[in-house]
Scaffold this active site. Sequence first.
Site, PDB file in Angstrom:
ATOM      1  CB  CYS A 132      11.085  -0.921   2.243  1.00 48.15           C
ATOM      2  SG  CYS A 132      11.442  -0.569   0.526  1.00 48.15           S
TER       3      CYS A 132
ATOM      4  CD  GLU B 210      11.301  -3.590  -1.823  1.00 52.55           C
ATOM      5  OE1 GLU B 210      10.181  -3.141  -2.051  1.00 52.55           O
ATOM      6  OE2 GLU B 210      11.940  -3.363  -0.779  1.00 52.55           O
TER       7      GLU B 210
ATOM      8  CB  ALA C 235      -2.159  -3.268  -0.391  1.00 53.67           C
TER       9      ALA C 235
ATOM     10  CD  GLU D 151      10.738  -4.969  -7.748  1.00 49.30           C
ATOM     11  OE1 GLU D 151      10.606  -4.033  -6.938  1.00 49.30           O
ATOM     12  OE2 GLU D 151       9.790  -5.695  -8.128  1.00 49.30           O
TER      13      GLU D 151
ATOM     14  CD1 TRP E 299      -0.231  -1.483   3.184  1.00 49.21           C
ATOM     15  CD2 TRP E 299       0.656   0.577   3.253  1.00 49.21           C
ATOM     16  NE1 TRP E 299       0.569  -1.407   4.293  1.00 49.21           N
ATOM     17  CE2 TRP E 299       1.128  -0.172   4.373  1.00 49.21           C
ATOM     18  CE3 TRP E 299       1.089   1.890   3.101  1.00 49.21           C
ATOM     19  CZ2 TRP E 299       2.003   0.367   5.317  1.00 49.21           C
ATOM     20  CZ3 TRP E 299       1.965   2.420   4.038  1.00 49.21           C
ATOM     21  CH2 TRP E 299       2.407   1.674   5.120  1.00 49.21           C
ATOM     22  CG  ASN E 300       5.119   1.231   0.659  1.00 47.13           C
ATOM     23  OD1 ASN E 300       4.780   0.469  -0.222  1.00 47.13           O
ATOM     24  ND2 ASN E 300       6.361   1.292   1.129  1.00 47.13           N
TER      25      ASN E 300
ATOM     26  CB  SER F 200       5.904  -7.389   5.959  1.00 47.04           C
ATOM     27  OG  SER F 200       5.043  -8.473   5.645  1.00 47.04           O
TER      28      SER F 200
END
Length: 485
Positions: free
Chosen positions: A291, A257, A184, A463, A158-159, A236
């Site tokens: 992250c 990731e 998400a 990536e 979701w970030n 996560s």
Amino acid sequence: MSLDLKDNTLLKTHALIDGQWVKSSDQTTFEVLNPSDGKIIANVYSSGTLETSNAINSAELALKSWRKLTAKQRSSLLMKWYDLIAENIEDLTQILTAEQGKPLAEARGEIKYGANYIKWFAEEAKRIYGDTIPHTLPGTRILVTKQPIGVVACITPWNFPNAMLARKIAPALAAGNTVVCKPANETPLSALALGELAHRAGIPAGVINIVCGKTTEIGEELTSNPIVRKLTFTGSTAVGKKLTADSARTMKRTSMELGGNAPFIIFNDADVNDAIAGLMISKFRNAGQTCVCANRIFVQSGIYDQFVKAVKIAISKLKVGDGTEAGTQIGPLINERASKNVRALILDAHKKGADVLTAEESPTGNFIAPTLLLNTSDDMRVFKEEIFGPVAPIIKFETEEEVIRAANNTPVGLAAYFYARDIGLIWRVSEALDFGMVGVNTGTISDEMIPFGGMKESGQGREGSRYGLDDYLEMKSLTIGGIDK
Ligand SMILES: NC(=O)C1=CN([C@@H]2O[C@H](COP(=O)(O)OP(=O)(O)OC[C@H]3O[C@@H](n4cnc5c(N)ncnc54)[C@H](O)[C@@H]3O)[C@@H](O)[C@H]2O)C=CC1
Ligand SMILES: O=C(O)[C@H](O)CS(=O)(=O)O
């Protein structure tokens, strides 16, 4: 809550399967909330096992023709998608801020960032090269070729709901694969809008499929169905480990990731103003929900007092508010669970002796005021866990050896940052840090041309960059005999 869009047909609430927008078979839906005020933005149909299986079958069917296109044909379709994203950036920005909360300027930046991955891999699609190998037996010739893996599952967080999906779909399609995506549930609308624009760009039905809703059912189908040959995930570490284990049942290729715990180190010879500027970006971007955010800030004793004085001033200037309000720099956290967790981290540090410096009027709801933690110690949760909020724990250190040991004292290894000017120190510390991405005198390390990924429990694969296609290709050797007949 109705969004003020130029083109309301970009607001999708169904699953995208085989080029059709379909309701869930059980007609159930889930709410998408605005994290600023908790209001419902949309009710999205909740897909499960059946919808996911249908999506996988449609991706397999579409694969046959998609992989046969020439590299130039795939490239031009990706570029058309890029162009449509640029034409619709303001609507995509409104959708992203509404469902994720980040300030409009950051949302616009994310969409450009995601689109740049599409443009990059539209170009890289034409550079999937093989090899020839000197023949080992008389009358033979040896080639190495590259081919698509097949149906790829893409699960995103979701970030960065736009950019993380673009960062996966672009290389997958460029390499000739087809995808089944699961965004998400907090932020599905950005993904669905990207799917609509891909459809308008002429990317054929079934090449991109998007399902969301019943997360566990979808995950079980994506990881167990043998038609899916690869799974790429951002999120996560705990979920990444589960998905990796579940994918092993059918030996799927995986790219992970995962979580980070970035050290941000300022040495005595650093330019303090540069370090403050870099920390403001690295720590407070997306309200600290990335992250690669600075998670532990190590300041050498010789400049500690000067740095703390300056960082207090910088943090005090950050404006907290609704992402649509002019001047907002720190939006809300994604939901109540996230904001409660960050408040618990601050309380834990305080109980263990930290001085908590924050705005006098502590905001409510999902808003967290930018917070500085001083007099900290490494037994506090903020040093062991990914904070995912606008909280900056600072700890003093004396020597290079001590800080390298402390910085590496974490099971993850995604991003690290340090500020120094002595060239010998820069080389020694760069080589000693066990992290996949290191920023030296900068807090910005993310770009479509830079390999993004981590070591240890931060995941596998990279990536973006010239390395990004490798994760979406199978290598095949051809040994051809009878040449001298
Ligand atoms: N490394 C990174 O880029 C990110 C790390 N995080 C970390 O994860 C924490 C929780 O955030 P979340 O978004 O809840 O991350 P998460 O890892 O729980 O979820 C990420 C994605 O995986 C999906 N997912 C979760 N369990 C699944 C399952 N069993 N099968 C299939 N899909 C599944 C979620 O629906 C979402 O789409 C954050 O607090 C942060 O620590 C979150 C987002 C990005
Ligand atoms: O998952 C994330 O937090 C993003 O990858 C961070 S970035 O790519 O925007 O730096």
